[in-house]
Design an enzyme around this catalytic site. Structure first.
Site, PDB file in Angstrom:
ATOM      1  N   TYR A  38       0.759   3.212  -1.838  1.00 21.45           N
ATOM      2  CA  TYR A  38       0.571   1.764  -1.802  1.00 21.45           C
ATOM      3  C   TYR A  38       0.915   1.183  -0.429  1.00 21.45           C
ATOM      4  CZ  TYR A  38      -0.086   0.734  -6.833  1.00 21.45           C
ATOM      5  OH  TYR A  38      -0.559   0.608  -8.108  1.00 21.45           O
ATOM      6  N   ASP A  68       0.799   2.387 -17.819  1.00 26.39           N
ATOM      7  CA  ASP A  68      -0.254   1.789 -18.656  1.00 26.39           C
ATOM      8  C   ASP A  68      -0.538   2.687 -19.866  1.00 26.39           C
ATOM      9  OD1 ASP A  68      -0.576  -0.336 -16.859  1.00 26.39           O
ATOM     10  OD2 ASP A  68      -2.763  -0.291 -17.009  1.00 26.39           O
TER      11      ASP A  68
END
Ligand code: IPM
Ligand code: MG
Length: 327
Positions: A143, A249
Site C-alpha cells: 500500500y 473481508d
C-alpha cells in the site's frame, strides 16, 4: 465526572448514518456508567474533497484527532470521486490518515454470534464457536511501498517491509495471543516473495520470546481456503497490509456479514476505531445500512482506548439482544 475527547470522522456514503447510531449508543452507556464524551467532528474522504479540495485536510490530524483520546470513523469513498487523480481520491486520504496517526496494528476480530450460526452461508457446524483475531499491518507493505507508478504502459507497486516494521506488528500479535488461546498463525507468500521470507524469519525470532505461544505459518492462498474450510483452527492471524485487507473481508462472511466486523487501528498515539466495510453508496440514506460493526468499533474504543470496560461490556451484551435483522 470523567470526560473524554472523541474525534468523529463520519465520511461518505453510509458513514454518517452508521456513526450517528454508534454515537447514540455511546451516549446511552456513558450516561449509565458515569462518564461524559465530548465529540468533535473532522473531515476526511470525499466530503473533505468537496468542502476543502483535499481528501485529508491538515486540521484533521494536527491539532485535531492527534490531540483527542480516540477517534471513531465511519467509511469513505464513492463513485463520484473515483475518476480523480489518485492523490486526490478519498482512499488516499484514509491511507495518509493512517500513516500520519502511525496506527500500524489493525485488529479485526471475527466472532460468531450464536444467534447467527444459521444466517451465514457456511454450515453451522463449520462456524459455531469461531473466534479469530486478525492482526493486519496497516501502514506498510504494498500500500505504501516506493517506487510506485503508472505511465500508461507500465504500472508498478512495491511490497516492502523492514525488520523493525515486522517486529512491532509481530509482538502485538504474540501479546494478544497470550491473552487468548496462545496460537499465532502468520500468513505470507514466502514460497514466492522475498519480503515474505523476511516476514517469516522475523516471526520465528519473535516466537523465541513467547515460548507459551504456538506459531504456525500459512501461505496466503491456503489461508483464504482454510478460513472458509475450517475457520475454527485459527486464533490470532498476523499478516501484512494487503493480505490482511483481503482475508478480513473473507472472515466477515464467515461470521455472517460484512456489516459485523469492527476494527481498532492502534499504534503509540491516538487510536482509530472503524468498521472494516466500505461506504456502500448504493444503500446510503435509506436507513438500511447495518450499524453493528460501527457500534462494536465504538465498544472497542471504550475498552481499549478509554478503559471503560463496564460500558464496553454493556454494548456487547446489547448487540447480542439486537434484532436478527441487524446481526
Ligand atoms: C479497509 C478498506 C481500505 C483498505 C480501503 C477503503 C482503502 O478496504 O479498511 O479494509 O484497503 O485498507
Ligand atoms: Mg478492506
Amino acid at each position: 465526572m470523567k470526560r473524554y475527547n472523541i474525534s468523529i470522522i463520519k465520511g461518505d456514503g453510509i458513514g454518517p448514518e452508521i456513526v450517528d447510531e454508534a454515537i447514540k449508543v455511546l451516549d446511552a452507556v456513558a450516561g449509565t456508567c458515569g462518564f461524559e464524551l465530548d465529540y468533535k467532528e473532522y473531515l476526511m474522504g470525499g466530503i473533505a474533497i468537496d468542502v476543502t479540495g483535499k481528501p485529508l485536510p491538515e486540521e484533521t490530524v494536527e491539532g485535531g484527532v492527534l490531540n483527542s483520546d480516540a477517534c471513531l470513523f465511519g467509511a469513505i469513498g464513492g463513485e463520484k470521486w473515483d475518476t480523480l487523480p489518485r492523490e486526490l481520491r478519498p482512499e488516499t486520504g484514509l491511507l495518509k490518515f493512517r500513516e500520519a496517526m502511525e496506527v500500524y496494528a489493525n485488529l479485526r476480530p471475527a466472532i460468531i454470534y450464536d444467534e447467527l450460526v444459521n444466517a451465514s452461508t457456511l454450515k453451522p457446524e463449520v462456524i459455531e464457536g469461531v473466534d479469530i483475531m486478525i492482526v493486519r499491518e496497516l501502514i506498510g507493505g504494498i500500500y505504501f511501498g516506493q517506487p510506485r507508478g503508472n505511465d500508461g504502459f507500465k504500472a508498478f507497486n512495491t511490497m516492502v517491509y523492514t525488520k523493525p516494521e515486522i517486529e512491532r506488528i509481530g509482538k502485538q500479535a504474540f501479546e494478544l495471543a497470550m491473552k487468548r488461546d496462545k496460537r499465532v498463525c502468520s500468513v505470507d507468500k514466502a514460497n514466492v516473495l522475498e519480503v515474505s521470507q523476511l516476514w517469516r524469519d522475523t516471526m520465528e525470532e519473535i516466537a523465541k520470546d513467547y515460548p507459551e505461544v504456538e506459531l504456525s505459518h500459512m501461505y496466503v492462498d491456503n489461508a483464504a481456503m482454510q478460513l472458509v474450510r475450517n475457520p475454527k483452527q485459527f486464533d490470532v492471524v498476523v499478516t501484512g497490509n494487503i493480505f490482511g485487507d483481503i482475508l478480513s473481508d473473507t472472515a466477515s462472511m464467515v461470521v455472517g456479514s460484512i456489516g459485523l466486523l469492527p476494527s481498532a487501528s492502534t499504534g503509540d498515539k491516538t487510536a482509530i476505531y472503524e468498521p472494516i466495510h466500505g461506504s456502500a453508496p448504493d444503500i446510503a440514506g435509506q436507513g438500511i445500512a447495518n450499524p453493528i460493526a460501527t457500534i462494536e468499533s465504538a465498544g472497542m474504543m471504550l475498552r481499549y482506548s478509554l478503559g471503560e470496560i463496564e460500558a464496553a461490556d454493556k454494548i456487547d451484551a446489547a448487540i447480542k439482544k439486537s434484532p436478527k435483522r441487524w446481526l
